[in-house]
Enzyme design. Structure first.
Site, PDB file in Angstrom:
ATOM      1  N   LYS A   1      -4.068   6.808  10.818  1.00 35.72           N
ATOM      2  CA  LYS A   1      -5.227   7.665  10.575  1.00 35.72           C
ATOM      3  C   LYS A   1      -5.718   8.269  11.893  1.00 35.72           C
ATOM      4  CE  LYS A   1      -8.614   8.328   7.327  1.00 35.72           C
ATOM      5  NZ  LYS A   1      -8.727   8.138   5.892  1.00 35.72           N
TER       6      LYS A   1
ATOM      7  N   LYS B   1       9.089   8.574   3.087  1.00 37.21           N
ATOM      8  CA  LYS B   1       8.619   7.502   2.205  1.00 37.21           C
ATOM      9  C   LYS B   1       7.735   8.065   1.082  1.00 37.21           C
ATOM     10  CE  LYS B   1       4.962   4.857   2.444  1.00 37.21           C
ATOM     11  NZ  LYS B   1       3.887   3.912   2.728  1.00 37.21           N
TER      12      LYS B   1
ATOM     13  N   LYS C   1       1.349   8.472  -2.027  1.00 32.30           N
ATOM     14  CA  LYS C   1       0.287   9.336  -2.543  1.00 32.30           C
ATOM     15  C   LYS C   1      -0.189  10.286  -1.461  1.00 32.30           C
ATOM     16  CE  LYS C   1      -1.862   5.416  -3.546  1.00 32.30           C
ATOM     17  NZ  LYS C   1      -1.951   4.175  -4.294  1.00 32.30           N
TER      18      LYS C   1
HETATM   19  P1  TYM Z   1      -0.599   0.133  -2.181  1.00 31.81           P
HETATM   20  O1  TYM Z   1      -1.563   0.232  -3.308  1.00 31.81           O
HETATM   21  O2  TYM Z   1      -0.584   1.209  -1.151  1.00 31.81           O
HETATM   22  O3  TYM Z   1       0.869   0.004  -2.742  1.00 31.81           O
HETATM   23  C1  TYM Z   1       1.180  -0.923  -3.773  1.00 31.81           C
HETATM   24  C2  TYM Z   1       2.558  -1.512  -3.541  1.00 31.81           C
HETATM   25  O4  TYM Z   1       3.557  -0.483  -3.619  1.00 31.81           O
HETATM   26  C3  TYM Z   1       4.414  -0.572  -2.484  1.00 31.81           C
HETATM   27  N1  TYM Z   1       4.915   0.779  -2.145  1.00 31.81           N
HETATM   28  C4  TYM Z   1       6.207   1.073  -1.950  1.00 31.81           C
HETATM   29  N2  TYM Z   1       7.316   0.327  -2.022  1.00 31.81           N
HETATM   30  C5  TYM Z   1       8.503   0.933  -1.775  1.00 31.81           C
HETATM   31  N3  TYM Z   1       8.623   2.266  -1.488  1.00 31.81           N
HETATM   32  C6  TYM Z   1       7.530   3.061  -1.414  1.00 31.81           C
HETATM   33  N4  TYM Z   1       7.673   4.368  -1.154  1.00 31.81           N
HETATM   34  C7  TYM Z   1       6.250   2.477  -1.645  1.00 31.81           C
HETATM   35  N5  TYM Z   1       4.975   2.945  -1.649  1.00 31.81           N
HETATM   36  C8  TYM Z   1       4.173   1.890  -1.953  1.00 31.81           C
HETATM   37  C9  TYM Z   1       3.531  -1.134  -1.388  1.00 31.81           C
HETATM   38  O5  TYM Z   1       4.305  -1.709  -0.351  1.00 31.81           O
HETATM   39  C10 TYM Z   1       2.715  -2.166  -2.141  1.00 31.81           C
HETATM   40  O6  TYM Z   1       3.411  -3.385  -2.261  1.00 31.81           O
HETATM   41  N6  TYM Z   1      -2.675  -3.177   0.917  1.00 31.81           N
HETATM   42  C11 TYM Z   1      -1.931  -3.067  -0.313  1.00 31.81           C
HETATM   43  C12 TYM Z   1      -2.609  -3.672  -1.509  1.00 31.81           C
HETATM   44  C13 TYM Z   1      -3.057  -5.102  -1.355  1.00 31.81           C
HETATM   45  C14 TYM Z   1      -2.237  -6.243  -1.480  1.00 31.81           C
HETATM   46  C15 TYM Z   1      -3.115  -7.355  -1.297  1.00 31.81           C
HETATM   47  C16 TYM Z   1      -0.883  -6.439  -1.708  1.00 31.81           C
HETATM   48  C17 TYM Z   1      -4.333  -5.526  -1.128  1.00 31.81           C
HETATM   49  N7  TYM Z   1      -4.360  -6.876  -1.099  1.00 31.81           N
HETATM   50  C18 TYM Z   1      -2.625  -8.669  -1.340  1.00 31.81           C
HETATM   51  C19 TYM Z   1      -0.398  -7.755  -1.738  1.00 31.81           C
HETATM   52  C20 TYM Z   1      -1.271  -8.843  -1.568  1.00 31.81           C
HETATM   53  C21 TYM Z   1      -1.728  -1.588  -0.603  1.00 31.81           C
HETATM   54  O7  TYM Z   1      -2.486  -0.774  -0.169  1.00 31.81           O
HETATM   55  O8  TYM Z   1      -0.726  -1.302  -1.456  1.00 31.81           O
END
Ligand code: TYM
Length: 314
Positions: free
Chosen positions: A114, A193, A196
């Site tokens: 960011k 990658k 969103k």
């Molecule tokens: P978030 O909401 O950005 O993404 C959710 C999950 O999707 C995976 N992901 C991907 N995997 C492979 N290729 C991609 N292009 C791709 N884009 C997204 C992310 O790696 C993730 O696993 N901080 C986390 C949410 C969170 C969390 C937690 C996860 C909060 N607390 C505790 C595990 C345990 C997040 O923002 O994911």
């Protein structure tokens, strides 16, 4: 008897899920969760680091719970809950924030990216990894299935556990990430990658028209007639041998390959879409209320131990 190992993951309700979320985190969770004591979260307070529209957040929460059920999560076999329903998450995050340093948090990718883009990070985004550490450590989680982009956050959770354990005695289990080969980084339609924030996604539960539009927009840079990004996404849906034959038979025929990919996505998603449409708002409310009750009980128990250790219990 030794307790079952614990599995936990969470996704942000900050828009529609894309196939990167599905293959990177949700499908690995679905494939594993019945073998563990499992927790699946809707991390709505994490989403608040970027969202400002209450109606959009509420809609995204309903949607993501529907998505979880549609991809095969049975709510009776998992604790499915919303982060904001269990106040111990933010409470424990504060305690971890008091244990780690500012320079350490400044190394976190989400924050660094960011700032590198010249954007102002809010304090929530800065502290984000400690809220995630609390999510994981409150439930003595062993395994966290995530995509590659979350690897550093799991390291941060281990660091939070170790800082606490060193200061106050061993009560937190260091968690391990589970990142499956081949799905750790699902590419988006521009080859970067899928994310969103890059606007390069294929929505998991888009209409057929939306999926068609996204697939037709995939870049077709190729080596030897094979469009690599189309192939990489296609490999998530079909096994490599079959795919190689298809791609050899259609060298340079990008349109036919994209049409085949659309059919393969549809074959996986259409039955899920039906399940998804059958879940009412009240079903979602019931699932989240049950999950909050169970998660809340476990979190309260752990938090009592934490409070006793740090010296605020009198
Ligand atoms: P978030 O909401 O950005 O993404 C959710 C999950 O999707 C995976 N992901 C991907 N995997 C492979 N290729 C991609 N292009 C791709 N884009 C997204 C992310 O790696 C993730 O696993 N901080 C986390 C949410 C969170 C969390 C937690 C996860 C909060 N607390 C505790 C595990 C345990 C997040 O923002 O994911």
């Amino acid at each position: 008897m030794a307790h079952k190992q614990r599995l936990l993951t969470g996704l942000q309700p900050s828009g529609t899920l894309h196939i990167g979320n599905y293959f990177g985190a949700l499908k690995p969770f679905v494939d594993l969760y019945t073998e563990y004591e499992s927790y699946l979260m809707v991390v709505d307070y994490h989403a608040l680091t970027t969202m400002r529209d209450p109606e959009a957040l509420r809609a995204a929460i309903f949607n993501i719970v529907r998505d979880y059920i549609a991809v095969g999560v049975d709510p009776s076999r998992v604790v499915l809950f919303k982060q904001s329903d269990v106040p111990q998450h933010t409470e424990l995050a504060w305690i971890f924030e008091c244990l780690v340093t500012v320079p350490f948090l400044m190394q976190a990718h989400a924050y660094k990216d960011k700032v590198a883009k010249g954007l102002e990070a809010n304090a929530g985004l800065f502290n984000y990894p400690m809220l995630m550490a609390a999510d994981i450590l409150l439930y003595d989680t062993d395994i966290v299935p995530v995509g590659e982009d979350q690897r550093q956050h799991i390291e941060y959770a281990r660091e939070a556990a170790s800082k606490f354990n060193n200061a106050f005695g061993e009560i937190f289990t260091p968690p391990t990430e589970k990142i499956f080969e081949g799905v750790g980084v699902v590419p988006g339609i521009d080859g970067k990658k899928m994310s969103k924030s890059y606007g390069n996604t294929i929505p998991l539960f888009g209409t057929r028209e939306e999926i068609t539009k996204a697939v037709m927009g995939i870049v077709t840079d190729s080596t030897g007639g094979r469009p690599e990004t189309v192939y990489a996404i296609h490999a998530l849906f079909r096994d490599a041998q079959e795919l190689d034959v298809l791609y050899e038979n259609n060298t340079n025929n990008y349109k036919a390959l994209k049409e085949a990919l659309i059919e393969d996505i549809e074959a996986v998603v259409a039955p899920m879409r039906e399940v998804r449409n059958s879940i009412s708002d009240d079903d979602v409310r019931t699932i989240l209320a049950n999950g909050a009750a169970t998660a809340g009980e476990r979190a309260a128990e752990k938090m009592q131990e934490v409070k006793a250790r740090i010296g605020v219990t009198v």
